[in-house]
Write a protein that holds these residues in place. Sequence first.
Motif, PDB file in Angstrom:
ATOM      1  N   THR A 165       0.859  -1.191   0.000  1.00  0.00           N
ATOM      2  CA  THR A 165       0.000   0.000   0.000  1.00  0.00           C
ATOM      3  C   THR A 165       0.890   1.235   0.000  1.00  0.00           C
ATOM      4  N   ALA A 166       0.840   2.008  -1.101  1.00  0.00           N
ATOM      5  CA  ALA A 166       1.711   3.184  -1.248  1.00  0.00           C
ATOM      6  C   ALA A 166       1.152   4.389  -0.514  1.00  0.00           C
ATOM      7  N   VAL A 167      -0.161   4.622  -0.614  1.00  0.00           N
ATOM      8  CA  VAL A 167      -0.805   5.704   0.145  1.00  0.00           C
ATOM      9  C   VAL A 167      -2.101   5.174   0.735  1.00  0.00           C
ATOM     10  N   THR A 168      -2.450   5.700   1.901  1.00  0.00           N
ATOM     11  CA  THR A 168      -3.601   5.191   2.647  1.00  0.00           C
ATOM     12  C   THR A 168      -4.546   6.316   3.031  1.00  0.00           C
TER      13      THR A 168
ATOM     14  N   GLY B 154       5.102   8.182  -0.314  1.00  0.00           N
ATOM     15  CA  GLY B 154       3.879   8.250  -1.116  1.00  0.00           C
ATOM     16  C   GLY B 154       3.686   9.550  -1.874  1.00  0.00           C
ATOM     17  N   LYS B 155       4.614  10.502  -1.752  1.00  0.00           N
ATOM     18  CA  LYS B 155       4.415  11.811  -2.379  1.00  0.00           C
ATOM     19  C   LYS B 155       4.411  11.738  -3.911  1.00  0.00           C
ATOM     20  N   THR B 156       5.326  10.947  -4.487  1.00  0.00           N
ATOM     21  CA  THR B 156       5.364  10.838  -5.949  1.00  0.00           C
ATOM     22  C   THR B 156       4.153  10.076  -6.464  1.00  0.00           C
ATOM     23  N   THR B 157       3.692   9.089  -5.712  1.00  0.00           N
ATOM     24  CA  THR B 157       2.473   8.370  -6.092  1.00  0.00           C
ATOM     25  C   THR B 157       1.290   9.329  -6.159  1.00  0.00           C
TER      26      THR B 157
ATOM     27  N   GLU C 151      -1.155   7.179 -12.746  1.00  0.00           N
ATOM     28  CA  GLU C 151      -1.642   6.099 -11.874  1.00  0.00           C
ATOM     29  C   GLU C 151      -3.102   6.379 -11.550  1.00  0.00           C
ATOM     30  N   GLN C 152      -3.849   5.318 -11.276  1.00  0.00           N
ATOM     31  CA  GLN C 152      -5.244   5.446 -10.863  1.00  0.00           C
ATOM     32  C   GLN C 152      -5.387   4.967  -9.417  1.00  0.00           C
ATOM     33  N   PRO C 153      -6.234   5.621  -8.605  1.00  0.00           N
ATOM     34  CA  PRO C 153      -6.427   5.170  -7.218  1.00  0.00           C
ATOM     35  C   PRO C 153      -7.015   3.763  -7.161  1.00  0.00           C
ATOM     36  N   SER C 154      -6.616   3.007  -6.144  1.00  0.00           N
ATOM     37  CA  SER C 154      -7.262   1.715  -5.879  1.00  0.00           C
ATOM     38  C   SER C 154      -8.610   1.931  -5.202  1.00  0.00           C
ATOM     39  N   GLU C 155      -8.685   2.973  -4.380  1.00  0.00           N
ATOM     40  CA  GLU C 155      -9.938   3.375  -3.726  1.00  0.00           C
ATOM     41  C   GLU C 155      -9.985   4.892  -3.693  1.00  0.00           C
TER      42      GLU C 155
ATOM     43  N   VAL D 194       3.208  17.448   4.644  1.00  0.00           N
ATOM     44  CA  VAL D 194       4.244  16.518   5.112  1.00  0.00           C
ATOM     45  C   VAL D 194       3.652  15.109   5.139  1.00  0.00           C
ATOM     46  N   MET D 195       4.366  14.160   4.493  1.00  0.00           N
ATOM     47  CA  MET D 195       3.876  12.789   4.400  1.00  0.00           C
ATOM     48  C   MET D 195       4.847  11.814   5.048  1.00  0.00           C
ATOM     49  N   SER D 196       4.290  10.748   5.587  1.00  0.00           N
ATOM     50  CA  SER D 196       5.092   9.678   6.178  1.00  0.00           C
ATOM     51  C   SER D 196       4.327   8.377   6.041  1.00  0.00           C
ATOM     52  N   ALA D 197       4.990   7.355   5.540  1.00  0.00           N
ATOM     53  CA  ALA D 197       4.415   6.006   5.440  1.00  0.00           C
ATOM     54  C   ALA D 197       3.048   6.012   4.760  1.00  0.00           C
ATOM     55  N   GLY D 198       2.925   6.798   3.679  1.00  0.00           N
ATOM     56  CA  GLY D 198       1.702   6.790   2.891  1.00  0.00           C
ATOM     57  C   GLY D 198       0.565   7.617   3.438  1.00  0.00           C
ATOM     58  N   ARG D 199       0.803   8.399   4.478  1.00  0.00           N
ATOM     59  CA  ARG D 199      -0.252   9.220   5.074  1.00  0.00           C
ATOM     60  C   ARG D 199       0.200  10.673   5.189  1.00  0.00           C
TER      61      ARG D 199
END
Length: 360
Positions: free
Chosen positions: A22-25, A46-49, A58-62, A213-218
């Motif tokens: 999971t790249a971003v949540t 997750g910033k580039t995603t 890219e398209q979102p999974s959700e 600011v992002m960390s671990a996809g959040r």
Amino acid sequence: MTSASVNDIEFRSVTKRYGAVTAVTDINLAVPKGAFVALLGPSGCGKTTCLRMIGGFEQPSEGEVQIGGAAMAGIPPYRRPVNMVFQHYALFPHFDVEANVAYGLKQMRPKIEAAEISRRVGAALEMVRLGGFGKRRIHEMSGGQQQRVALARALVNKPKVLLLDEPLAALDKKLRTAMQIELQTLQRELGITFVLVTHDQEEALSMSDKVCVMSAGRIVQFASPQEVYDRPANIFVADFVGKTNRLSGTLENGNAVRLSSGALMPVRDTLLAPGTALTLAVRPEAIRLAKAAEAAGGIAGTVTHRIFLGSSVEYSVAVSGLGDLLVTAERQSLAADGLAEPGDPVRLVFDPSGAHVFPA
């Protein structure tokens, strides 16, 4: 969520997965029209995603990404009102500057007349201060000039949003600083939304009017650069944005912490209960260093290293029970003979406003 008419970009509960990763949540983000937003964080956060989902690569999974109030599900990059400047510019080496900038216009349907393409290319080159460079080959341009060609190519289509994927990473420090100013000026003149991806804290703080600011996809904090630096949301933000000293202790009362060394340190008033175990993030510039013979109070330490930076001096000071602390002193605040030397005994006095308190 703010009305779509106010925002150029919205993420609504967006999650992106690559297989089991999971790249971003659950990203929720609203970027106002005309804002300059920096997506800041370490590699893999997750910033580039997020940038690629805005661009349509890219398209979102959700969840859903909206641009200008319109849902972008299934819309390919070339049909979105955005353009991207890549880290390595992705210019065509066999084209001259003019042909590079005109490329996107020539792909548009219905076709644009040659005279209109020429006019818009000329205007775009003037905008990035490259008027008269149209017939130059790419290999004849400096790194900064190539970056401006990439900007002109991205702007000539008049996008609603310009995406910048670490566009300054390949430049030397002096040129990078100059281009930061150029980008800020250009963004203000055009009034369009810029979204910058960077892992460089100084770049994010100096260029943008909002930092995400992002960390671990959040997303861990979305605020102005000053608020992110002066009022970090948690210890990760305090650690990642700027330099900081991490200390541990216990809240003695509303505005004092008993450090693990036993020393008492003043802090800003906090609503936490006395006895709460804390982690403190103290900015190096919030510590005043004085020679031991000239100051009373504070915490005793010994200078171990001195780093001369021109306009400022950084000291590493060993403090019993606390380890090595980083202290920054501006040259203007020092007398001509005010530099401490490695081995000198010193006293450290803490500014309560520069100590950020977080539950351990």
